[in-house]
Design a protein around this motif. Structure first.
Motif, PDB file in Angstrom:
ATOM      1  N   PRO A   1      -6.106 -17.030  -5.747  1.00 41.19           N
ATOM      2  CA  PRO A   1      -6.183 -17.362  -4.306  1.00 41.19           C
ATOM      3  C   PRO A   1      -7.519 -17.002  -3.668  1.00 41.19           C
ATOM      4  CG  PRO A   1      -4.634 -15.553  -4.710  1.00 41.19           C
ATOM      5  CD  PRO A   1      -4.954 -16.161  -6.037  1.00 41.19           C
ATOM      6  N   ARG A   2      -8.196 -15.987  -4.171  1.00 41.03           N
ATOM      7  CA  ARG A   2      -9.512 -15.643  -3.624  1.00 41.03           C
ATOM      8  C   ARG A   2     -10.516 -16.749  -3.918  1.00 41.03           C
ATOM      9  NH1 ARG A   2     -10.194 -10.203  -6.765  1.00 41.03           N
ATOM     10  NH2 ARG A   2      -9.331 -11.644  -8.319  1.00 41.03           N
ATOM     11  N   SER A   3     -10.417 -17.328  -5.112  1.00 39.11           N
ATOM     12  CA  SER A   3     -11.289 -18.457  -5.445  1.00 39.11           C
ATOM     13  C   SER A   3     -10.971 -19.660  -4.573  1.00 39.11           C
ATOM     14  CB  SER A   3     -11.122 -18.822  -6.924  1.00 39.11           C
ATOM     15  OG  SER A   3     -11.528 -17.762  -7.763  1.00 39.11           O
ATOM     16  N   GLU A   4      -9.701 -19.878  -4.290  1.00 45.82           N
ATOM     17  CA  GLU A   4      -9.316 -20.987  -3.425  1.00 45.82           C
ATOM     18  C   GLU A   4      -9.925 -20.833  -2.032  1.00 45.82           C
ATOM     19  OE1 GLU A   4      -5.079 -20.936  -3.570  1.00 45.82           O
ATOM     20  OE2 GLU A   4      -4.986 -22.092  -5.432  1.00 45.82           O
ATOM     21  N   VAL A   5      -9.971 -19.602  -1.533  1.00 43.41           N
ATOM     22  CA  VAL A   5     -10.575 -19.367  -0.221  1.00 43.41           C
ATOM     23  C   VAL A   5     -12.069 -19.679  -0.266  1.00 43.41           C
ATOM     24  CG1 VAL A   5     -11.113 -17.597   1.492  1.00 43.41           C
ATOM     25  CG2 VAL A   5      -8.828 -17.723   0.515  1.00 43.41           C
ATOM     26  N   LEU A   6     -12.744 -19.272  -1.344  1.00 40.84           N
ATOM     27  CA  LEU A   6     -14.171 -19.600  -1.461  1.00 40.84           C
ATOM     28  C   LEU A   6     -14.386 -21.106  -1.435  1.00 40.84           C
ATOM     29  CD1 LEU A   6     -15.753 -17.259  -4.169  1.00 40.84           C
ATOM     30  CD2 LEU A   6     -15.782 -17.002  -1.703  1.00 40.84           C
TER      31      LEU A   6
ATOM     32  N   LEU B   1     -21.216 -23.454   1.209  1.00 43.87           N
ATOM     33  CA  LEU B   1     -22.008 -22.230   1.331  1.00 43.87           C
ATOM     34  C   LEU B   1     -22.446 -21.690  -0.029  1.00 43.87           C
ATOM     35  CD1 LEU B   1     -19.900 -20.265   3.992  1.00 43.87           C
ATOM     36  CD2 LEU B   1     -22.023 -21.541   4.375  1.00 43.87           C
ATOM     37  N   PHE B   2     -21.866 -22.205  -1.106  1.00 41.95           N
ATOM     38  CA  PHE B   2     -22.034 -21.558  -2.405  1.00 41.95           C
ATOM     39  C   PHE B   2     -22.640 -22.477  -3.464  1.00 41.95           C
ATOM     40  CE2 PHE B   2     -18.201 -19.669  -0.359  1.00 41.95           C
ATOM     41  CZ  PHE B   2     -18.774 -18.446  -0.048  1.00 41.95           C
ATOM     42  N   GLN B   3     -23.469 -23.406  -3.052  1.00 42.49           N
ATOM     43  CA  GLN B   3     -24.040 -24.366  -3.995  1.00 42.49           C
ATOM     44  C   GLN B   3     -25.375 -23.913  -4.578  1.00 42.49           C
ATOM     45  OE1 GLN B   3     -22.212 -26.975  -5.089  1.00 42.49           O
ATOM     46  NE2 GLN B   3     -20.661 -26.002  -3.780  1.00 42.49           N
TER      47      GLN B   3
ATOM     48  N   LEU C   1     -13.229 -21.333 -11.269  1.00 38.03           N
ATOM     49  CA  LEU C   1     -14.159 -21.365 -10.149  1.00 38.03           C
ATOM     50  C   LEU C   1     -15.562 -21.795 -10.562  1.00 38.03           C
ATOM     51  CD1 LEU C   1     -14.793 -20.754  -7.160  1.00 38.03           C
ATOM     52  CD2 LEU C   1     -15.185 -18.363  -7.835  1.00 38.03           C
ATOM     53  N   MET C   2     -16.070 -21.264 -11.671  1.00 34.78           N
ATOM     54  CA  MET C   2     -17.453 -21.544 -12.042  1.00 34.78           C
ATOM     55  C   MET C   2     -17.694 -23.006 -12.381  1.00 34.78           C
ATOM     56  SD  MET C   2     -18.636 -18.148 -14.170  1.00 34.78           S
ATOM     57  CE  MET C   2     -20.341 -18.667 -14.198  1.00 34.78           C
ATOM     58  N   SER C   3     -16.654 -23.730 -12.754  1.00 32.12           N
ATOM     59  CA  SER C   3     -16.837 -25.154 -13.061  1.00 32.12           C
ATOM     60  C   SER C   3     -17.164 -25.960 -11.816  1.00 32.12           C
ATOM     61  CB  SER C   3     -15.586 -25.716 -13.738  1.00 32.12           C
ATOM     62  OG  SER C   3     -14.497 -25.731 -12.842  1.00 32.12           O
ATOM     63  N   THR C   4     -16.770 -25.445 -10.638  1.00 36.44           N
ATOM     64  CA  THR C   4     -17.041 -26.149  -9.378  1.00 36.44           C
ATOM     65  C   THR C   4     -18.313 -25.658  -8.696  1.00 36.44           C
ATOM     66  OG1 THR C   4     -15.735 -24.626  -8.046  1.00 36.44           O
ATOM     67  CG2 THR C   4     -14.564 -26.460  -9.065  1.00 36.44           C
TER      68      THR C   4
ATOM     69  N   ALA D   1     -23.832 -21.083 -10.094  1.00 31.74           N
ATOM     70  CA  ALA D   1     -23.362 -19.703 -10.010  1.00 31.74           C
ATOM     71  C   ALA D   1     -23.382 -19.024 -11.369  1.00 31.74           C
ATOM     72  CB  ALA D   1     -21.947 -19.666  -9.432  1.00 31.74           C
ATOM     73  N   ARG D   2     -23.656 -17.733 -11.338  1.00 29.73           N
ATOM     74  CA  ARG D   2     -23.514 -16.869 -12.507  1.00 29.73           C
ATOM     75  C   ARG D   2     -22.451 -15.818 -12.193  1.00 29.73           C
ATOM     76  NH1 ARG D   2     -26.883 -16.320 -16.487  1.00 29.73           N
ATOM     77  NH2 ARG D   2     -26.639 -14.067 -16.528  1.00 29.73           N
ATOM     78  N   GLY D   3     -21.880 -15.263 -13.236  1.00 33.56           N
ATOM     79  CA  GLY D   3     -20.850 -14.256 -13.049  1.00 33.56           C
ATOM     80  C   GLY D   3     -21.305 -12.894 -13.540  1.00 33.56           C
TER      81      GLY D   3
END
Length: 332
Positions: free
Chosen positions: A3-8, A14-16, A29-32, A36-38
């Motif tokens: 659910p935290r990823s869904e909120v992002l 904002l996260f591109q 999440l990282m596929s979208t 992004a790096r983890g």
């Protein structure tokens, strides 16, 4: 998806850019977010993410050295770990964006207040029982070395005083928990040979065994990089040597063990999770020699004895007290 990823993803625009996802869940999440790096310190999550997104996930207790334009922190359960991570990110983000996402019951609103010294904070979203906060870091804090945040304490064991070094986020940070204390009172007559301290945390059990039985080959294993870093510090503080491994549960353990000694975890984040311990109980036989022993402490309400007996063999209760039981079983 978490659910935290869904909120992002509700604020995906904002996260591109170049983004560091800190403590991210092992989801899609990282596929979208292709740029992004983890950063992960959980071996299981790292294995899952690393297999899906090779070269895009960093593992360890220190932030990756690469430049990033913004960072998201998935709020961890431990307040002291959150403090360290917020500092580690904010100290690198002068003039850039730091985002904080977490579950309401996980303390996200209180954690968001920690961002206010860096600049004006804004709550961007509230959904899925989670919140997303943002701050532009106008006043970055000085970076704090992880080792400076360690808590050190002494315990008395057979063989003298044992110095314990505990890093933020490690189970029972800065103190000896009751379960481990009971197990330490019952480490007599351990089989000689190779012992695994499973879920080693700050290394209390493995170090105590090595102090009492110097000829024992001790391996310490934990899924968490902060835990294994703590175990190495504990060993060094006592002049002891052992193998320390960060790996995803019992599947990462050596074979042909003579003993598995454990105070296994049963919580992950704000949720209760028995999976790692139940997997240990089901697979202990594969890692023990014939006649090898499992010795485990657990809360009395946890029904582990039937699982042990169905997968390993007859199981006895060695001791109990203060809401804990010690189980002992040998591989037939």
């Amino acid at each position: 998806m978490d659910p935290r990823s869904e909120v992002l993803l509700r604020q995906a625009d904002l996260f591109q850019g170049s983004l560091l996802l800190t403590g991210l869940p092992a989801d899609d999440l990282m596929s979208t977010l292709p740029n992004a790096r983890g950063w992960s310190w959980h071996a299981g999550d790292f294995d899952t993410l690393g297999s899906r997104f090779p070269e895009r996930v960093h593992f360890g207790t220190e932030a990756p050295t690469e430049h990033f334009e913004a960072a998201v922190l998935f709020l961890p359960k431990a307040r002291d770990l959150a403090d360290y991570l917020i500092n580690a990110l904010a100290s690198r983000l002068a003039g850039r964006e730091l985002f904080l996402v977490g579950e309401k019951r996980g303390g996200i609103e209180a954690a968001a207040r920690q961002l206010s010294p860096f600049g004006r904070t804004r709550k961007l979203d509230s959904a899925r029982h989670c919140q997303l906060w943002q701050v532009t870091v106008e006043t970055p804090p000085p970076a704090v070395e992880l080792d400076s945040l360690a808590k050190r304490f002494d315990i008395e064991v057979d063989g003298g005083t044992l110095k314990v070094v505990s890093l933020p986020g490690v189970f029972s940070h800065g103190r000896l928990d009751r379960g481990s204390a009971l197990l330490l009172e019952n480490i007599d007559r351990l089989p000689a040979g190779h012992l695994l301290d499973f879920g080693c945390g700050a290394g209390v059990l493995g170090a105590a065994v090595k102090r009492r039985y110097p000829e024992t080959h001790v391996t310490m294993l934990d899924v968490d990089a902060f835990a294994t870093a703590s175990s190495r510090l504990t060993l060094a503080a006592n002049g002891l040597e052992a193998d320390v491994m960060t790996g995803n549960g019992i599947d990462a353990a050596p074979n042909d063990l003579d003993v598995i000694l454990t105070n296994p975890p049963f919580h992950t984040g704000v949720h209760t999770d028995y999976a790692a311990t139940e997997n240990l109980l089901k697979k202990a036989r594969e890692h023990l020699r014939k006649g090898g022993e499992l010795r485990l402490v657990a809360n009395s309400f946890l029904r582990y004895q039937p699982i042990i007996e169905s997968h390993l063999g007859p199981c006895a209760i060695m001791a109990e007290g203060q809401g804990f039981r010690i189980y002992r079983a040998k591989r037939a």
